[in-house]
Design a protein around this motif. Structure first.
Motif, mmCIF file in Angstrom:
data_model
loop_
_atom_site.group_PDB
_atom_site.id
_atom_site.type_symbol
_atom_site.label_atom_id
_atom_site.label_comp_id
_atom_site.label_asym_id
_atom_site.label_seq_id
_atom_site.Cartn_x
_atom_site.Cartn_y
_atom_site.Cartn_z
ATOM 1 N N ILE A 41 0.832 -1.204 0.000
ATOM 2 C CA ILE A 41 0.000 0.000 0.000
ATOM 3 C C ILE A 41 0.865 1.252 0.000
ATOM 4 N N LEU A 42 1.893 1.262 0.834
ATOM 5 C CA LEU A 42 2.797 2.408 0.902
ATOM 6 C C LEU A 42 3.529 2.607 -0.420
ATOM 7 N N GLY A 43 4.003 1.517 -1.016
ATOM 8 C CA GLY A 43 4.727 1.622 -2.282
ATOM 9 C C GLY A 43 3.868 2.170 -3.399
ATOM 10 N N ILE A 44 2.643 1.657 -3.527
ATOM 11 C CA ILE A 44 1.746 2.153 -4.571
ATOM 12 C C ILE A 44 1.405 3.620 -4.314
ATOM 13 N N SER A 45 1.146 3.962 -3.065
ATOM 14 C CA SER A 45 0.795 5.345 -2.723
ATOM 15 C C SER A 45 1.950 6.300 -3.011
ATOM 16 N N LEU A 46 3.165 5.901 -2.646
ATOM 17 C CA LEU A 46 4.331 6.738 -2.937
ATOM 18 C C LEU A 46 4.554 6.860 -4.438
ATOM 19 N N GLY A 47 4.402 5.741 -5.149
ATOM 20 C CA GLY A 47 4.557 5.784 -6.598
ATOM 21 C C GLY A 47 3.567 6.725 -7.249
ATOM 22 N N LEU A 48 2.313 6.675 -6.802
ATOM 23 C CA LEU A 48 1.287 7.544 -7.369
ATOM 24 C C LEU A 48 1.543 9.007 -6.996
#
Length: 198
Positions: A41-48
């Motif tokens: 979740i953190l990775g996708i959120s940071l990527g976005l």
């Protein structure tokens, strides 16, 4: 002038809509629970968030100017999604002990979103629509990055918790396999817009 409320509604709708990231968040919640899915979740959120900030800063124009870069990113992203779908389709009921499977990492989550044309389309759309909400491209980049990162975290958490609730309902291995195959097929289906959207 566009408002923060309008931006918030746009980003909420964009991040809550089904797609590859939400399918993975659901599958991760089912297989690993919410706490162990936080890196994804953190990775996708940071990527976005990075993608939104880059779109506001005008970096998406590089893909238009050098199409070979966009094609290479699409190929790499497609291969990565196919690999994830294959792994997911082979998964049965989660094991309480001795399981070799592990949830996705922060880097894996960030990579998932950075190649995705749907992500670029929604972030560049937001950058174009809400550019007047802040003073200058740097302020717009910071604002869009923050809003997209926060709402993505919320939306993916909802999908992940939904997956965790499914964990309580599914009692047989074949049920797990069927649902994981269905989620894997959703991941594969999410590849089509990568190649049909300009």
């Amino acid at each position: 002038m566009q408002t923060l409320d309008g931006l918030a509604l746009f980003v909420l709708a964009a991040t809550m809509s089904p797609g590859g990231a939400t399918a993975l968040a659901t599958a991760s919640g089912m297989n690993f629970g919410y706490r162990r899915s936080l890196p994804l979740i953190l990775g996708i959120s940071l990527g976005l968030a990075v993608m939104a900030a880059a779109a506001a800063a005008g970096i998406e124009g590089i893909f238009v100017a050098v199409p070979v870069i966009q094609t290479a990113v699409k190929i790499a992203g497609t291969l990565y999604l196919l690999w994830l779908a294959l792994q997911l389709s082979r998964t049965g009921a989660p094991k309480t002990t001795g399981s070799a499977a592990s949830p996705a990492s922060i880097a894996g989550g960030a990579w998932l979103v950075l190649y995705n044309p749907k992500g670029w389309a929604m972030t560049t759309g937001a950058a174009a629509s809400f550019s007047s909400i802040a003073d200058g491209p740097v302020a717009t980049a910071v604002l869009l990055g923050f809003v997209f990162g926060c709402f993505a975290s919320f939306s993916l958490s909802v999908w992940c918790l939904g997956g965790q609730l499914l964990r309580r309902v599914l009692t047989r291995d074949w049920e797990w396999r069927a649902l994981n195959i269905a989620l894997a097929l959703l991941l594969v289906a999410s590849i089509l817009p990568i190649w049909t959207q300009s």
